[in-house]
Design a protein around this motif. Structure first.
Motif, PDB file in Angstrom:
ATOM      1  N   ARG A   3       3.680  53.858  -2.598  1.00  0.00           N
ATOM      2  CA  ARG A   3       3.656  52.402  -2.732  1.00  0.00           C
ATOM      3  C   ARG A   3       3.661  51.760  -1.352  1.00  0.00           C
ATOM      4  O   ARG A   3       4.398  52.180  -0.462  1.00  0.00           O
ATOM      5  N   LYS A   4       2.837  50.720  -1.155  1.00  0.00           N
ATOM      6  CA  LYS A   4       2.756  50.062   0.146  1.00  0.00           C
ATOM      7  C   LYS A   4       4.040  49.292   0.400  1.00  0.00           C
ATOM      8  O   LYS A   4       4.616  48.688  -0.494  1.00  0.00           O
ATOM      9  N   ARG A   5       4.451  49.321   1.647  1.00  0.00           N
ATOM     10  CA  ARG A   5       5.624  48.560   2.059  1.00  0.00           C
ATOM     11  C   ARG A   5       5.131  47.319   2.797  1.00  0.00           C
ATOM     12  O   ARG A   5       4.266  47.408   3.662  1.00  0.00           O
ATOM     13  N   GLY A   6       5.612  46.195   2.472  1.00  0.00           N
ATOM     14  CA  GLY A   6       5.211  44.957   3.127  1.00  0.00           C
ATOM     15  C   GLY A   6       6.336  43.959   3.075  1.00  0.00           C
ATOM     16  O   GLY A   6       7.421  44.242   2.547  1.00  0.00           O
ATOM     17  N   PRO A   7       6.096  42.794   3.609  1.00  0.00           N
ATOM     18  CA  PRO A   7       7.161  41.794   3.664  1.00  0.00           C
ATOM     19  C   PRO A   7       7.633  41.334   2.292  1.00  0.00           C
ATOM     20  O   PRO A   7       8.769  40.917   2.134  1.00  0.00           O
ATOM     21  N   ARG A   8       6.803  41.457   1.270  1.00  0.00           N
ATOM     22  CA  ARG A   8       7.198  41.006  -0.063  1.00  0.00           C
ATOM     23  C   ARG A   8       7.120  42.132  -1.088  1.00  0.00           C
ATOM     24  O   ARG A   8       6.926  41.896  -2.269  1.00  0.00           O
ATOM     25  N   SER A   9       7.283  43.333  -0.631  1.00  0.00           N
ATOM     26  CA  SER A   9       7.172  44.465  -1.550  1.00  0.00           C
ATOM     27  C   SER A   9       8.351  44.554  -2.516  1.00  0.00           C
ATOM     28  O   SER A   9       8.248  45.171  -3.564  1.00  0.00           O
ATOM     29  N   ASP A  10       9.459  43.934  -2.161  1.00  0.00           N
ATOM     30  CA  ASP A  10      10.624  43.981  -3.042  1.00  0.00           C
ATOM     31  C   ASP A  10      10.709  42.764  -3.958  1.00  0.00           C
ATOM     32  O   ASP A  10      11.743  42.507  -4.557  1.00  0.00           O
ATOM     33  N   GLY A  11       9.641  42.015  -4.086  1.00  0.00           N
ATOM     34  CA  GLY A  11       9.612  40.881  -5.003  1.00  0.00           C
ATOM     35  C   GLY A  11       9.801  39.564  -4.284  1.00  0.00           C
ATOM     36  O   GLY A  11      10.042  39.516  -3.086  1.00  0.00           O
ATOM     37  N   PRO A  12       9.706  38.487  -5.024  1.00  0.00           N
ATOM     38  CA  PRO A  12       9.843  37.159  -4.405  1.00  0.00           C
ATOM     39  C   PRO A  12      11.290  36.897  -3.981  1.00  0.00           C
ATOM     40  O   PRO A  12      12.239  37.397  -4.584  1.00  0.00           O
ATOM     41  N   ARG A  13      11.410  36.125  -2.937  1.00  0.00           N
ATOM     42  CA  ARG A  13      12.750  35.772  -2.445  1.00  0.00           C
ATOM     43  C   ARG A  13      13.235  34.511  -3.152  1.00  0.00           C
ATOM     44  O   ARG A  13      12.448  33.697  -3.613  1.00  0.00           O
ATOM     45  N   ALA A  14      14.545  34.379  -3.183  1.00  0.00           N
ATOM     46  CA  ALA A  14      15.131  33.160  -3.746  1.00  0.00           C
ATOM     47  C   ALA A  14      14.879  32.005  -2.781  1.00  0.00           C
ATOM     48  O   ALA A  14      14.860  32.191  -1.563  1.00  0.00           O
ATOM     49  N   ARG A  15      14.682  30.852  -3.306  1.00  0.00           N
ATOM     50  CA  ARG A  15      14.435  29.675  -2.482  1.00  0.00           C
ATOM     51  C   ARG A  15      15.689  29.336  -1.697  1.00  0.00           C
ATOM     52  O   ARG A  15      16.797  29.295  -2.248  1.00  0.00           O
ATOM     53  N   ARG A  16      15.515  29.064  -0.409  1.00  0.00           N
ATOM     54  CA  ARG A  16      16.662  28.722   0.433  1.00  0.00           C
ATOM     55  C   ARG A  16      17.030  27.255   0.222  1.00  0.00           C
ATOM     56  O   ARG A  16      16.181  26.414  -0.046  1.00  0.00           O
ATOM     57  N   SER A  17      18.304  26.989   0.358  1.00  0.00           N
ATOM     58  CA  SER A  17      18.762  25.605   0.324  1.00  0.00           C
ATOM     59  C   SER A  17      19.695  25.396   1.513  1.00  0.00           C
ATOM     60  O   SER A  17      20.336  26.331   1.988  1.00  0.00           O
ATOM     61  N   PHE A  18      19.745  24.189   1.987  1.00  0.00           N
ATOM     62  CA  PHE A  18      20.524  23.872   3.175  1.00  0.00           C
ATOM     63  C   PHE A  18      21.485  22.740   2.865  1.00  0.00           C
ATOM     64  O   PHE A  18      21.140  21.787   2.172  1.00  0.00           O
ATOM     65  N   THR A  19      22.680  22.839   3.425  1.00  0.00           N
ATOM     66  CA  THR A  19      23.651  21.754   3.284  1.00  0.00           C
ATOM     67  C   THR A  19      23.235  20.632   4.225  1.00  0.00           C
ATOM     68  O   THR A  19      22.464  20.854   5.171  1.00  0.00           O
ATOM     69  N   PRO A  20      23.745  19.424   4.011  1.00  0.00           N
ATOM     70  CA  PRO A  20      23.421  18.328   4.938  1.00  0.00           C
ATOM     71  C   PRO A  20      23.797  18.660   6.380  1.00  0.00           C
ATOM     72  O   PRO A  20      23.063  18.326   7.311  1.00  0.00           O
ATOM     73  N   GLY A  21      24.925  19.343   6.581  1.00  0.00           N
ATOM     74  CA  GLY A  21      25.326  19.730   7.935  1.00  0.00           C
ATOM     75  C   GLY A  21      24.340  20.699   8.568  1.00  0.00           C
ATOM     76  O   GLY A  21      23.997  20.576   9.748  1.00  0.00           O
ATOM     77  N   GLN A  22      23.876  21.663   7.778  1.00  0.00           N
ATOM     78  CA  GLN A  22      22.891  22.619   8.289  1.00  0.00           C
ATOM     79  C   GLN A  22      21.582  21.898   8.626  1.00  0.00           C
ATOM     80  O   GLN A  22      20.933  22.208   9.630  1.00  0.00           O
ATOM     81  N   LYS A  23      21.202  20.960   7.793  1.00  0.00           N
ATOM     82  CA  LYS A  23      19.974  20.207   8.063  1.00  0.00           C
ATOM     83  C   LYS A  23      20.088  19.456   9.382  1.00  0.00           C
ATOM     84  O   LYS A  23      19.152  19.463  10.195  1.00  0.00           O
ATOM     85  N   LEU A  24      21.237  18.817   9.604  1.00  0.00           N
ATOM     86  CA  LEU A  24      21.432  18.081  10.850  1.00  0.00           C
ATOM     87  C   LEU A  24      21.405  19.014  12.054  1.00  0.00           C
ATOM     88  O   LEU A  24      20.815  18.697  13.094  1.00  0.00           O
ATOM     89  N   GLU A  25      22.042  20.190  11.926  1.00  0.00           N
ATOM     90  CA  GLU A  25      22.056  21.159  13.022  1.00  0.00           C
ATOM     91  C   GLU A  25      20.648  21.673  13.321  1.00  0.00           C
ATOM     92  O   GLU A  25      20.234  21.755  14.481  1.00  0.00           O
ATOM     93  N   LEU A  26      19.920  22.043  12.276  1.00  0.00           N
ATOM     94  CA  LEU A  26      18.567  22.546  12.471  1.00  0.00           C
ATOM     95  C   LEU A  26      17.653  21.460  13.039  1.00  0.00           C
ATOM     96  O   LEU A  26      16.811  21.736  13.904  1.00  0.00           O
TER      97      LEU A  26
END
Length: 134
Positions: A3-26
């Motif tokens: 089986r080929k190994r790639g960045p998405r070979s283990d399935g889709p990733r969960a959608r990331r979410s950010f807190t308001p503090g993280q958004k301000l920092e980023l």
């Protein structure tokens, strides 16, 4: 067959979410990176998009990110909040232009005073500017 190994070979990733503090920092980190000419590298390193930064900037400018607890959702600014944020940005730009204009006028006034002082101190002197006598 392997089986080929790639960045998405283990399935889709969960959608990331950010807190308001993280958004301000980023957002602050992104703005510093842009000032240093490294905005694209920052976005790639963090796995973010410039459109997300624009959305977060609008939310920050509308006051939607300040003082929010970590779990609280942050919606889009209302029409009134967006208008207030736009007017604040416009006011900052206008004040900056006004300060530049006032500084330029002060410099021009000092240059004029200097030229008048030179012309008064040597009325019969040589033609410094090559304009001839009047």
């Amino acid at each position: 067959m392997s089986r080929k190994r790639g960045p998405r070979s283990d399935g889709p990733r969960a959608r990331r979410s950010f807190t308001p503090g993280q958004k301000l920092e980023l957002l602050a980190g992104y703005e510093q990176a842009v000032a240093a000419g490294e905005g694209g590298a920052f976005l790639r390193r963090e796995g973010l998009y410039s459109s997300l930064m624009s959305e977060w900037r609008r939310a920050r400018d509308a006051g939607l990110l300040q003082g929010k607890p970590a779990g609280e959702t942050v919606g889009r600014p209302s029409a009134e909040q967006a208008e207030i944020a736009r007017l604040r940005r416009e006011l900052e730009r206008t004040q900056s232009r006004l300060a530049r204009t006032e500084t330029a006028l002060q410099v021009m006034g000092k240059a004029r005073e200097l030229l008048e002082d030179i012309s008064r101190s040597e009325p019969d002197g040589p033609d410094v500017f090559g304009l001839g006598r009047r």
